[in-house]
Design a protein around this motif. Sequence first.
Motif, PDB file in Angstrom:
ATOM      1  N   GLY A 130       0.467  -1.197  -0.086  1.00  0.00           N
ATOM      2  CA  GLY A 130       0.046  -0.125  -0.012  1.00  0.00           C
ATOM      3  C   GLY A 130       1.123   1.303   0.211  1.00  0.00           C
ATOM      4  N   ILE A 131       0.375   2.040   1.037  1.00  0.00           N
ATOM      5  CA  ILE A 131       1.498   3.318   0.686  1.00  0.00           C
ATOM      6  C   ILE A 131       2.661   3.572   1.460  1.00  0.00           C
ATOM      7  CG2 ILE A 131      -1.195   4.949   1.601  1.00  0.00           C
ATOM      8  CD1 ILE A 131       0.123   5.676   4.255  1.00  0.00           C
ATOM      9  N   MET A 132       2.939   2.330   1.893  1.00  0.00           N
ATOM     10  CA  MET A 132       4.291   1.620   2.204  1.00  0.00           C
ATOM     11  C   MET A 132       5.648   1.950   1.709  1.00  0.00           C
ATOM     12  SD  MET A 132       4.543   2.158   5.765  1.00  0.00           S
ATOM     13  CE  MET A 132       5.441   1.813   6.117  1.00  0.00           C
ATOM     14  N   SER A 133       4.784   1.260  -0.097  1.00  0.00           N
ATOM     15  CA  SER A 133       5.562   1.317  -0.926  1.00  0.00           C
ATOM     16  C   SER A 133       5.506   2.694  -1.488  1.00  0.00           C
ATOM     17  CB  SER A 133       4.857   0.019  -2.272  1.00  0.00           C
ATOM     18  OG  SER A 133       3.205   0.884  -2.734  1.00  0.00           O
ATOM     19  N   GLY A 134       5.571   3.466  -1.638  1.00  0.00           N
ATOM     20  CA  GLY A 134       5.668   4.974  -2.056  1.00  0.00           C
ATOM     21  C   GLY A 134       4.960   5.427  -2.552  1.00  0.00           C
ATOM     22  N   ARG A 135       4.437   6.226  -3.671  1.00  0.00           N
ATOM     23  CA  ARG A 135       3.784   7.155  -4.169  1.00  0.00           C
ATOM     24  C   ARG A 135       3.914   6.986  -6.364  1.00  0.00           C
ATOM     25  NH1 ARG A 135       4.436  13.415  -3.154  1.00  0.00           N
ATOM     26  NH2 ARG A 135       6.748  13.517  -3.913  1.00  0.00           N
ATOM     27  N   ASP A 136       2.834   6.526  -6.484  1.00  0.00           N
ATOM     28  CA  ASP A 136       2.969   6.832  -8.120  1.00  0.00           C
ATOM     29  C   ASP A 136       3.177   8.614  -7.882  1.00  0.00           C
ATOM     30  OD1 ASP A 136       2.395   3.939  -8.405  1.00  0.00           O
ATOM     31  OD2 ASP A 136       0.443   4.543  -8.035  1.00  0.00           O
ATOM     32  N   LYS A 137       3.686   9.125  -9.510  1.00  0.00           N
ATOM     33  CA  LYS A 137       4.692  10.766  -9.864  1.00  0.00           C
ATOM     34  C   LYS A 137       4.074  10.471 -11.000  1.00  0.00           C
ATOM     35  CE  LYS A 137       6.133  14.052  -7.900  1.00  0.00           C
ATOM     36  NZ  LYS A 137       7.768  14.809  -6.324  1.00  0.00           N
ATOM     37  N   ILE A 138       3.724  11.788 -11.397  1.00  0.00           N
ATOM     38  CA  ILE A 138       4.465  12.247 -13.258  1.00  0.00           C
ATOM     39  C   ILE A 138       3.829  13.298 -13.038  1.00  0.00           C
ATOM     40  CG2 ILE A 138       3.696  11.992 -15.146  1.00  0.00           C
ATOM     41  CD1 ILE A 138       1.333   9.965 -14.721  1.00  0.00           C
ATOM     42  N   VAL A 139       5.484  13.928 -13.813  1.00  0.00           N
ATOM     43  CA  VAL A 139       5.824  15.898 -13.835  1.00  0.00           C
ATOM     44  C   VAL A 139       6.255  15.869 -14.977  1.00  0.00           C
ATOM     45  CG1 VAL A 139       7.002  17.730 -12.865  1.00  0.00           C
ATOM     46  CG2 VAL A 139       6.581  15.574 -11.145  1.00  0.00           C
ATOM     47  N   SER A 140       5.548  16.928 -15.439  1.00  0.00           N
ATOM     48  CA  SER A 140       5.668  17.142 -16.815  1.00  0.00           C
ATOM     49  C   SER A 140       5.678  18.976 -16.918  1.00  0.00           C
ATOM     50  CB  SER A 140       4.444  16.980 -17.995  1.00  0.00           C
ATOM     51  OG  SER A 140       4.798  15.600 -17.974  1.00  0.00           O
ATOM     52  N   GLN A 141       6.702  19.269 -17.411  1.00  0.00           N
ATOM     53  CA  GLN A 141       7.082  20.746 -18.077  1.00  0.00           C
ATOM     54  C   GLN A 141       6.686  20.639 -19.099  1.00  0.00           C
ATOM     55  OE1 GLN A 141       7.758  23.571 -15.988  1.00  0.00           O
ATOM     56  NE2 GLN A 141       7.595  24.399 -17.783  1.00  0.00           N
ATOM     57  N   VAL A 142       5.847  21.625 -18.976  1.00  0.00           N
ATOM     58  CA  VAL A 142       4.962  22.479 -20.882  1.00  0.00           C
ATOM     59  C   VAL A 142       4.762  23.459 -20.703  1.00  0.00           C
ATOM     60  CG1 VAL A 142       2.968  22.206 -21.529  1.00  0.00           C
ATOM     61  CG2 VAL A 142       2.971  20.491 -19.932  1.00  0.00           C
ATOM     62  N   ARG A 143       5.708  23.779 -22.585  1.00  0.00           N
ATOM     63  CA  ARG A 143       5.122  25.138 -23.094  1.00  0.00           C
ATOM     64  C   ARG A 143       5.037  25.375 -24.199  1.00  0.00           C
ATOM     65  NH1 ARG A 143      11.662  27.031 -23.868  1.00  0.00           N
ATOM     66  NH2 ARG A 143      11.050  26.071 -25.900  1.00  0.00           N
ATOM     67  N   VAL A 144       4.209  26.391 -24.693  1.00  0.00           N
ATOM     68  CA  VAL A 144       3.422  26.542 -25.368  1.00  0.00           C
ATOM     69  C   VAL A 144       4.410  27.625 -26.126  1.00  0.00           C
ATOM     70  CG1 VAL A 144       1.217  26.984 -26.217  1.00  0.00           C
ATOM     71  CG2 VAL A 144       1.577  25.775 -24.105  1.00  0.00           C
ATOM     72  N   LEU A 145       4.998  27.413 -27.279  1.00  0.00           N
ATOM     73  CA  LEU A 145       5.472  28.165 -27.889  1.00  0.00           C
ATOM     74  C   LEU A 145       4.025  28.506 -29.076  1.00  0.00           C
ATOM     75  CD1 LEU A 145       8.628  26.175 -27.865  1.00  0.00           C
ATOM     76  CD2 LEU A 145       7.820  27.666 -27.007  1.00  0.00           C
ATOM     77  N   GLY A 146       4.152  29.785 -29.628  1.00  0.00           N
ATOM     78  CA  GLY A 146       3.634  30.423 -31.090  1.00  0.00           C
ATOM     79  C   GLY A 146       4.717  29.904 -31.879  1.00  0.00           C
ATOM     80  N   ALA A 147       3.889  30.883 -33.223  1.00  0.00           N
ATOM     81  CA  ALA A 147       4.992  30.304 -34.500  1.00  0.00           C
ATOM     82  C   ALA A 147       5.681  31.258 -35.321  1.00  0.00           C
ATOM     83  CB  ALA A 147       3.311  30.972 -35.696  1.00  0.00           C
ATOM     84  N   ASP A 148       6.917  31.882 -34.040  1.00  0.00           N
ATOM     85  CA  ASP A 148       7.211  33.193 -34.111  1.00  0.00           C
ATOM     86  C   ASP A 148       8.404  31.931 -33.184  1.00  0.00           C
ATOM     87  OD1 ASP A 148       6.413  33.520 -31.791  1.00  0.00           O
ATOM     88  OD2 ASP A 148       7.163  35.407 -32.298  1.00  0.00           O
ATOM     89  N   GLY A 149       8.100  30.984 -32.295  1.00  0.00           N
ATOM     90  CA  GLY A 149       9.093  30.863 -31.559  1.00  0.00           C
ATOM     91  C   GLY A 149       8.832  31.134 -30.029  1.00  0.00           C
ATOM     92  N   ALA A 150       8.374  31.992 -29.546  1.00  0.00           N
ATOM     93  CA  ALA A 150       8.460  32.466 -28.814  1.00  0.00           C
ATOM     94  C   ALA A 150       7.603  32.117 -27.360  1.00  0.00           C
ATOM     95  CB  ALA A 150       7.454  34.326 -28.283  1.00  0.00           C
ATOM     96  N   GLU A 151       7.514  32.217 -26.346  1.00  0.00           N
ATOM     97  CA  GLU A 151       6.728  31.386 -25.238  1.00  0.00           C
ATOM     98  C   GLU A 151       5.630  32.125 -25.174  1.00  0.00           C
ATOM     99  OE1 GLU A 151       7.655  30.822 -20.899  1.00  0.00           O
ATOM    100  OE2 GLU A 151       8.735  28.658 -21.746  1.00  0.00           O
TER     101      GLU A 151
END
Length: 146
Positions: free
Chosen positions: A91-112
């Motif tokens: 159960g919880i003694m086995s740790g935790r499931d975890k997902i972390v994502s960094q998201v960047r949305v870039l425009g047509a000109d490459g600007a964030e």
Amino acid sequence: MRISTILALFFLLAACPMPGQARDAGAVGQAYQFKFVNQGGDDVDGIAMLEQKMKRRLSEAGLLDAGAAGVIDVTLQHYYMRSGGARAWAGIMSGRDKIVSQVRVLGADGAELSSFTVKSTNITAFGSAEGLMDKHVDELLSHFDK
């Protein structure tokens, strides 16, 4: 007078994003290409499933177009899923499931246009890897206009 001032201040603060919170990541009707980079795990099958879920859900939301100039750039920073056996036995003694994502949305000109981090965890013995993936994608999509 005092209550109206407090209410006005409350509504003003409620409309402002909190520090670290992204404003709208994309505009309604705007489409992007999709880029996914794994820097967070070695579970090839699980990460491939997560990437496909992201692509499918972003596409269903009308946010993806292979010919678009802008890009939704997702970098998977952390991916860990407990095995079903570990979850059942410890159960919880086995740790935790975890997902972390960094998201960047870039425009047509490459600007964030926007940048935000999506963190999803499960510390309980209940749930599944696929359920946490769905939650993670839901949280990612919540940063885009409806």
